[in-house]
Design an enzyme around this catalytic site. Structure first.
Site, PDB file in Angstrom:
ATOM      1  N   ASP A  38     -15.570   8.885  37.004  1.00  0.00           N
ATOM      2  CA  ASP A  38     -15.674   8.497  35.602  1.00  0.00           C
ATOM      3  C   ASP A  38     -17.131   8.649  35.158  1.00  0.00           C
ATOM      4  OD1 ASP A  38     -13.759   6.483  33.613  1.00  0.00           O
ATOM      5  OD2 ASP A  38     -15.898   6.697  33.153  1.00  0.00           O
TER       6      ASP A  38
ATOM      7  N   HIS B  27      -7.260   4.827  36.503  1.00  0.00           N
ATOM      8  CA  HIS B  27      -8.584   4.422  36.948  1.00  0.00           C
ATOM      9  C   HIS B  27      -8.441   3.838  38.346  1.00  0.00           C
ATOM     10  CE1 HIS B  27     -10.497   4.287  32.812  1.00  0.00           C
ATOM     11  NE2 HIS B  27      -9.227   4.166  32.470  1.00  0.00           N
TER      12      HIS B  27
ATOM     13  N   THR C 116      -8.447   5.529  25.437  1.00  0.00           N
ATOM     14  CA  THR C 116      -9.308   6.343  24.567  1.00  0.00           C
ATOM     15  C   THR C 116      -9.084   7.841  24.755  1.00  0.00           C
ATOM     16  OG1 THR C 116     -11.107   6.294  26.191  1.00  0.00           O
ATOM     17  CG2 THR C 116     -11.129   4.583  24.485  1.00  0.00           C
TER      18      THR C 116
ATOM     19  N   HIS D 236      -4.455  11.520  27.552  1.00  0.00           N
ATOM     20  CA  HIS D 236      -3.920  12.310  28.665  1.00  0.00           C
ATOM     21  C   HIS D 236      -3.822  11.327  29.826  1.00  0.00           C
ATOM     22  CE1 HIS D 236      -3.969  16.280  31.152  1.00  0.00           C
ATOM     23  NE2 HIS D 236      -3.836  15.285  32.039  1.00  0.00           N
TER      24      HIS D 236
ATOM     25  N   HIS E 173      -4.066   9.037  32.771  1.00  0.00           N
ATOM     26  CA  HIS E 173      -5.081   8.936  33.822  1.00  0.00           C
ATOM     27  C   HIS E 173      -5.017   7.552  34.433  1.00  0.00           C
ATOM     28  CE1 HIS E 173      -6.934   7.850  29.965  1.00  0.00           C
ATOM     29  NE2 HIS E 173      -7.666   6.975  30.629  1.00  0.00           N
TER      30      HIS E 173
ATOM     31  N   CYS F 274      -7.478  18.754  24.189  1.00  0.00           N
ATOM     32  CA  CYS F 274      -7.392  17.573  25.048  1.00  0.00           C
ATOM     33  C   CYS F 274      -8.510  17.636  26.083  1.00  0.00           C
ATOM     34  CB  CYS F 274      -6.021  17.514  25.723  1.00  0.00           C
ATOM     35  SG  CYS F 274      -5.910  16.232  26.982  1.00  0.00           S
TER      36      CYS F 274
ATOM     37  N   HIS G  55      -0.207  18.203  31.043  1.00  0.00           N
ATOM     38  CA  HIS G  55      -0.506  17.245  29.986  1.00  0.00           C
ATOM     39  C   HIS G  55       0.652  16.271  29.788  1.00  0.00           C
ATOM     40  CE1 HIS G  55      -2.411  15.567  26.424  1.00  0.00           C
ATOM     41  NE2 HIS G  55      -1.186  15.486  25.935  1.00  0.00           N
TER      42      HIS G  55
ATOM     43  N   ASN H 137      -4.419   2.587  31.206  1.00  0.00           N
ATOM     44  CA  ASN H 137      -4.357   2.008  29.866  1.00  0.00           C
ATOM     45  C   ASN H 137      -3.417   2.852  29.018  1.00  0.00           C
ATOM     46  OD1 ASN H 137      -6.283  -0.035  30.423  1.00  0.00           O
ATOM     47  ND2 ASN H 137      -7.923   1.471  30.207  1.00  0.00           N
TER      48      ASN H 137
ATOM     49  N   CYS I  10      -7.273  17.910  29.738  1.00  0.00           N
ATOM     50  CA  CYS I  10      -6.714  19.247  30.021  1.00  0.00           C
ATOM     51  C   CYS I  10      -7.852  20.221  30.279  1.00  0.00           C
ATOM     52  CB  CYS I  10      -5.854  19.739  28.861  1.00  0.00           C
ATOM     53  SG  CYS I  10      -4.168  19.090  28.853  1.00  0.00           S
TER      54      CYS I  10
HETATM   55  P1  5GP Z   1      -9.383   5.024  28.893  1.00  0.00           P
HETATM   56  O1  5GP Z   1     -10.359   4.295  28.010  1.00  0.00           O
HETATM   57  O2  5GP Z   1      -8.587   6.029  28.084  1.00  0.00           O
HETATM   58  O3  5GP Z   1      -8.530   4.155  29.738  1.00  0.00           O
HETATM   59  O4  5GP Z   1     -10.262   5.821  29.925  1.00  0.00           O
HETATM   60  C1  5GP Z   1     -10.958   6.975  29.603  1.00  0.00           C
HETATM   61  C2  5GP Z   1     -12.079   7.099  30.595  1.00  0.00           C
HETATM   62  O5  5GP Z   1     -12.565   8.431  30.558  1.00  0.00           O
HETATM   63  C3  5GP Z   1     -13.269   6.182  30.316  1.00  0.00           C
HETATM   64  O6  5GP Z   1     -13.488   5.326  31.418  1.00  0.00           O
HETATM   65  C4  5GP Z   1     -14.432   7.161  30.098  1.00  0.00           C
HETATM   66  O7  5GP Z   1     -15.638   6.706  30.640  1.00  0.00           O
HETATM   67  C5  5GP Z   1     -13.936   8.422  30.783  1.00  0.00           C
HETATM   68  N1  5GP Z   1     -14.449   9.648  30.206  1.00  0.00           N
HETATM   69  C6  5GP Z   1     -14.483   9.980  28.884  1.00  0.00           C
HETATM   70  N2  5GP Z   1     -14.976  11.221  28.726  1.00  0.00           N
HETATM   71  C7  5GP Z   1     -15.264  11.675  29.962  1.00  0.00           C
HETATM   72  C8  5GP Z   1     -15.818  12.914  30.448  1.00  0.00           C
HETATM   73  O8  5GP Z   1     -16.129  13.836  29.706  1.00  0.00           O
HETATM   74  N3  5GP Z   1     -15.963  13.038  31.802  1.00  0.00           N
HETATM   75  C9  5GP Z   1     -15.621  12.028  32.656  1.00  0.00           C
HETATM   76  N4  5GP Z   1     -15.810  12.254  33.956  1.00  0.00           N
HETATM   77  N5  5GP Z   1     -15.087  10.857  32.241  1.00  0.00           N
HETATM   78  C10 5GP Z   1     -14.923  10.690  30.906  1.00  0.00           C
HETATM   79 ZN    ZN Z   2      -4.203  16.864  28.227  1.00  0.00          ZN
END
Ligand code: 5GP
Ligand code: ZN
Length: 112
Positions: A29, A100, A93, A96, A98, A3, A45, A85, A6
């Site tokens: 981000d 924003h 995407t 885990h 999160h 993950c 997690h 999301n 994680c």
């Molecule tokens: P989701 O699309 O799941 O709502 O948000 C995932 C977020 O994680 C995205 O905005 C993406 O830019 C961010 N993200 C993906 N991989 C990484 C990473 O390795 N480091 C950081 N700081 N953000 C990441």
């Molecule tokens: Zn995780």
């Protein structure tokens, strides 16, 4: 477990941290969608908001406290958005939980 968040929480993958305590981590981000775009995660997690229950919901309250403190610390007086999301149609995407935290520009509503 494989993950990404994680690993970031454990410090195995670097991140631009803006806040950390024993339960949560907040970091920038990697692909910011606003001048201020921070992700706030539990270190534990949890796959998504769809997995919150009476045993683990305390972390959500804590994340909201951290969010309010960050808004004050970073002088986000014009407001901010806090969004999570959950699942495919919402565009999750990383599996885990999160949140924003977005600020620094006018944010559209409804989201696309
Ligand atoms: P989701 O699309 O799941 O709502 O948000 C995932 C977020 O994680 C995205 O905005 C993406 O830019 C961010 N993200 C993906 N991989 C990484 C990473 O390795 N480091 C950081 N700081 N953000 C990441
Ligand atoms: Zn995780």
């Amino acid at each position: 477990m494989d993950c990404l968040f994680c690993k970031i929480a454990a410090g195995e993958i670097p991140s631009a941290k803006v806040y950390e305590d024993d339960k949560v981590l907040a970091f920038k981000d990697i692909e910011p969608q606003a001048p201020f775009h921070v992700l706030i995660i539990p270190k534990e997690h949890i796959a998504s908001a769809g997995e919150i229950n009476s045993d683990n919901s305390g972390i959500v309250a804590h994340i909201f406290e951290v969010t309010a403190a960050l808004a004050k610390e970073h002088n986000l007086t014009d407001g901010f958005r806090l969004v999570t999301n959950c699942g495919v149609q919402a565009g999750q995407t990383v599996q885990h939980l999160h949140f924003h935290m977005l600020a620094g520009r006018n944010l559209g509503w409804p989201p696309g």
